[in-house]
Write a protein that holds these residues in place. Structure first.
Motif, PDB file in Angstrom:
ATOM      1  N   MET A 189       0.945  -1.105  -0.045  1.00 15.35           N
ATOM      2  CA  MET A 189      -0.245   0.087  -0.011  1.00 15.35           C
ATOM      3  C   MET A 189       0.918   1.338  -0.036  1.00 15.35           C
ATOM      4  N   SER A 190       1.943   1.210   0.778  1.00 15.86           N
ATOM      5  CA  SER A 190       3.051   2.488   0.890  1.00 15.86           C
ATOM      6  C   SER A 190       3.684   2.722  -0.468  1.00 15.86           C
ATOM      7  N   GLU A 191       3.712   1.760  -1.339  1.00  9.66           N
ATOM      8  CA  GLU A 191       4.517   1.641  -2.708  1.00  9.66           C
ATOM      9  C   GLU A 191       3.770   2.140  -3.817  1.00  9.66           C
ATOM     10  N   ILE A 192       2.371   2.328  -3.387  1.00 10.90           N
ATOM     11  CA  ILE A 192       1.641   3.345  -4.911  1.00 10.90           C
ATOM     12  C   ILE A 192       1.994   4.440  -4.894  1.00 10.90           C
ATOM     13  N   ARG A 193       2.218   4.955  -6.215  1.00 11.19           N
ATOM     14  CA  ARG A 193       2.556   6.177  -6.346  1.00 11.19           C
ATOM     15  C   ARG A 193       1.419   6.785  -7.070  1.00 11.19           C
ATOM     16  N   VAL A 194       0.741   7.854  -6.550  1.00 11.80           N
ATOM     17  CA  VAL A 194      -0.347   8.499  -7.484  1.00 11.80           C
ATOM     18  C   VAL A 194       0.326   9.700  -8.421  1.00 11.80           C
ATOM     19  N   ILE A 195      -0.054   9.466  -9.726  1.00 10.93           N
ATOM     20  CA  ILE A 195       0.515  10.250 -10.783  1.00 10.93           C
ATOM     21  C   ILE A 195      -0.339  11.524 -11.060  1.00 10.93           C
ATOM     22  N   ASP A 196      -1.550  11.130 -11.106  1.00 11.93           N
ATOM     23  CA  ASP A 196      -2.729  12.346 -11.340  1.00 11.93           C
ATOM     24  C   ASP A 196      -4.021  11.889 -10.975  1.00 11.93           C
ATOM     25  N   VAL A 197      -4.970  12.880 -10.574  1.00  9.92           N
ATOM     26  CA  VAL A 197      -6.421  12.536 -10.360  1.00  9.92           C
ATOM     27  C   VAL A 197      -6.953  13.625 -11.141  1.00  9.92           C
ATOM     28  N   ASN A 198      -8.349  13.397 -11.386  1.00  5.60           N
ATOM     29  CA  ASN A 198      -9.039  14.369 -11.903  1.00  5.60           C
ATOM     30  C   ASN A 198     -10.153  15.265 -11.262  1.00  5.60           C
ATOM     31  N   GLN A 199     -10.907  16.193 -11.671  1.00  3.50           N
ATOM     32  CA  GLN A 199     -11.673  16.900 -11.040  1.00  3.50           C
ATOM     33  C   GLN A 199     -12.603  16.219 -10.418  1.00  3.50           C
ATOM     34  N   ALA A 200     -13.410  15.213 -10.714  1.00  6.14           N
ATOM     35  CA  ALA A 200     -14.373  14.436 -10.295  1.00  6.14           C
ATOM     36  C   ALA A 200     -13.890  13.747  -8.781  1.00  6.14           C
ATOM     37  N   THR A 201     -12.543  13.433  -8.668  1.00  5.96           N
ATOM     38  CA  THR A 201     -11.919  12.857  -7.626  1.00  5.96           C
ATOM     39  C   THR A 201     -11.846  14.049  -6.455  1.00  5.96           C
ATOM     40  N   LEU A 202     -11.602  15.036  -6.917  1.00  6.81           N
ATOM     41  CA  LEU A 202     -11.527  16.238  -5.835  1.00  6.81           C
ATOM     42  C   LEU A 202     -12.899  16.321  -5.336  1.00  6.81           C
ATOM     43  N   ASP A 203     -13.887  16.443  -6.124  1.00  5.49           N
ATOM     44  CA  ASP A 203     -15.365  16.623  -5.997  1.00  5.49           C
ATOM     45  C   ASP A 203     -15.690  15.539  -4.913  1.00  5.49           C
ATOM     46  N   LEU A 204     -15.443  14.173  -5.325  1.00  4.96           N
ATOM     47  CA  LEU A 204     -15.909  13.067  -4.662  1.00  4.96           C
ATOM     48  C   LEU A 204     -15.224  13.137  -3.174  1.00  4.96           C
ATOM     49  N   PHE A 205     -14.243  13.379  -2.950  1.00  8.61           N
ATOM     50  CA  PHE A 205     -13.377  13.339  -1.653  1.00  8.61           C
ATOM     51  C   PHE A 205     -13.382  14.747  -0.900  1.00  8.61           C
ATOM     52  N   CYS A 206     -14.170  15.620  -1.417  1.00  3.61           N
ATOM     53  CA  CYS A 206     -14.316  17.183  -0.814  1.00  3.61           C
ATOM     54  C   CYS A 206     -12.896  17.784  -0.882  1.00  3.61           C
ATOM     55  N   ALA A 207     -11.954  17.511  -1.805  1.00  3.31           N
ATOM     56  CA  ALA A 207     -10.747  18.231  -1.797  1.00  3.31           C
ATOM     57  C   ALA A 207     -10.814  19.584  -2.420  1.00  3.31           C
ATOM     58  N   SER A 208     -10.118  20.503  -1.827  1.00  2.00           N
ATOM     59  CA  SER A 208     -10.058  21.817  -2.540  1.00  2.00           C
ATOM     60  C   SER A 208      -8.971  21.640  -3.583  1.00  2.00           C
TER      61      SER A 208
END
Length: 490
Positions: free
Chosen positions: A215-234
């Motif tokens: 789990m600690s070795e997963i590297r997030v490269i990019d996320v889209n706007q729907a991801t920010l909306d889903l998780f209430c991230a600014s």
């Protein structure tokens, strides 16, 4: 002989070549210098007619056959006559750069520009120019090559268009999309396989820290706007900094199953998981995992698509609730009660106690005050039983004014304690509703050696009926006749 050879090489060259005379342009440069012009680029941009003036002073001395073919000219005169059609529009900025290089004393220049054939077809051109030896002072002979790179530039533009299209789909997708790098996880799994491990599930049972490490070795490269909306991230940075707030709780269990899928070579799979928004609210998620085509060898690019199914899960939970609960009282309903009777019949757990309760006077309340008044009495009694009974015990409404409490593992003393609690809560409730007091009749029974659930409930029901008959006898009335046993156990 030498001139003939050079002429042949010039004409047979596979690239379009021009020999041009810039001597009059050089003379104009000298005038501008004498006027104190030093920044030629700014000077030309201030008045584009100066660029046109320079262009008119350039004289085409000769071109080769490839030039005539490329620009669709019949001969050199045809080409000279149509020069204004060839050099126009898009090449303004690059022409400024060429003139500026010559103005600054450079003897060679290159640029990517646009020309047009005499029929009007657009050409992407790689232009290169060099002052020919012996003409450095006058610029009387400059050799230029114009290589047609339209196919290459079309491919580049198509690639840009396709990339923008893909980025648009990614960014504006209504589904939460994550691009991640699982290459390190692949390495860890292959290391385990190389050690001769065959039963991966057992290996993770013995080494749970392996799941945490992956789990600690997963590297997030990019996320889209729907991801920010889903998780209430600014913004993306906030989301990436607080991933531990999103993937918490029991996330290791589904991730463990995901690792098993990958171990088995299933690079495309889905499952339901629970994540959390940054405001702490729960998100039920349908997770789709897929390794990008061409990345099967290293898992360096994977897409994780998260569909929010929270509303659906809530609807399913509510439907399940309705299937087992009485909407009016919030207690379990008769269907659940019947299932629980059958379940307890199959279990060996004993003793079991049962309480059968019947509200007194509900029919009279309905007849005299209306069904709303009767419903209010039922809701109040539902609140009482919900406050008195908790798991593993269950309280159910099994008829209009009939209730049952099943107490697995409870002996006489425990059952009596529950009944005392119900009576106490009933008294408190009546203090708040003194104008419409609740009364009940009840029977309590505890299972005997080898007794069936049906027999247990029948005994409790008989005791309740005796209690009810005594209640109405004391009032000088009899509200009911006959036993309700069959209805309660069927």
């Amino acid at each position: 002989m030498q001139d003939t050879f050079e002429s042949s090489v010039f004409n047979l060259a596979p690239i379009a070549m021009w020999i041009e005379d810039f001597s009059e342009v050089k003379a104009l440069f000298d005038i501008w210098r004498s006027q104190g012009i030093t920044d030629i680029r700014t000077f030309l941009r201030e008045d584009v007619s100066r660029i046109a003036q320079c262009s008119t002073l350039i004289r085409v001395i000769d071109v080769n056959r490839k030039t005539l073919e490329l620009f669709e000219a019949d001969d050199v005169d045809h080409l000279r006559f149509g020069v204004a059609q060839i050099f126009r529009d898009d090449m303004l900025e690059t022409h400024i750069n060429e003139l500026a290089d010559l103005f600054d004393g450079k003897l060679a220049f290159s640029s990517t520009t646009v020309n047009y054939t005499l029929s009007g077809r657009r050409l992407d051109i790689q232009l290169r120019g060099a002052v020919m030896p012996g003409h450095e002072g006058s610029l009387a002979k400059i050799l230029l090559t114009t290589e047609d790179i339209t196919a290459r530039e079309d491919a580049r533009r198509a690639e840009i268009t396709q990339r923008l299209y893909a980025e648009g789909i990614f960014e504006h997708s209504p589904v939460s999309l994550w691009i991640e790098d699982f290459s390190r996880i692949k390495t860890l799994i292959e290391d385990i396989r190389a050690r001769g491990i065959v039963d991966f599930r057992t290996f993770m049972d013995v080494h749970p820290e392996f799941v945490t490490q992956c789990m600690s070795e997963i590297r997030v490269i990019d996320v889209n706007q729907a991801t920010l909306d889903l998780f209430c991230a600014s913004d993306r940075m906030t989301l990436l900094q607080r991933l531990s707030d999103i993937f918490r709780g029991d996330m290791e269990k589904p991730f463990r199953e995901q690792l098993i899928e990958l171990w088995n070579g299933n690079l495309f799979h889905h499952r339901e998981v629970i994540n959390y928004a940054l405001d702490g609210s729960e998100r039920h998620i349908l997770l789709h995992f897929s390794v990008f085509p061409g990345r099967e060898h290293d898992w360096a690019r994977v897409q994780v698509a998260l569909t929010d199914i929270t509303a659906r899960k809530k609807a399913e939970a509510y439907l399940e609730y309705l299937g087992k609960h009485d909407v009016l009282t919030k207690l379990y309903n008769r269907a659940f009660y019947a299932e629980e009777i059958n379940r307890l019949e199959r279990k060996s757990l004993r003793p079991i106690s049962a309480i059968i309760i019947d509200l007194n006077g509900l029919k009279e309340a309905n007849d005299q005050l209306g069904h709303d008044a009767g419903d209010a009495l039922l809701r109040r009694f539902g609140e009482i039983l919900n406050g008195a009974v908790s798991q593993p015990n269950h309280a159910a409404r099994i008829g209009g004014d009939e209730f049952a409490v099943l107490l697995p593992g409870a002996d006489n003393k425990a059952a009596a304690a529950i009944m005392d609690t119900i009576n106490e809560l009933l008294k408190i409730n009546n203090q708040f509703y003194s104008s419409a007091p609740l009364t009940m009749s009840f029977g309590v029974a505890t299972s005997e050696q080898g007794e069936s659930m049906e027999s247990l409930v029948q005994r409790a029901d008989t005791l309740m009926y005796e209690h009810k008959r005594a209640f109405y006898a004391a009032r000088g009335t009899l509200s009911a006749s006959g036993s309700r046993i069959a209805r309660r156990t069927s």
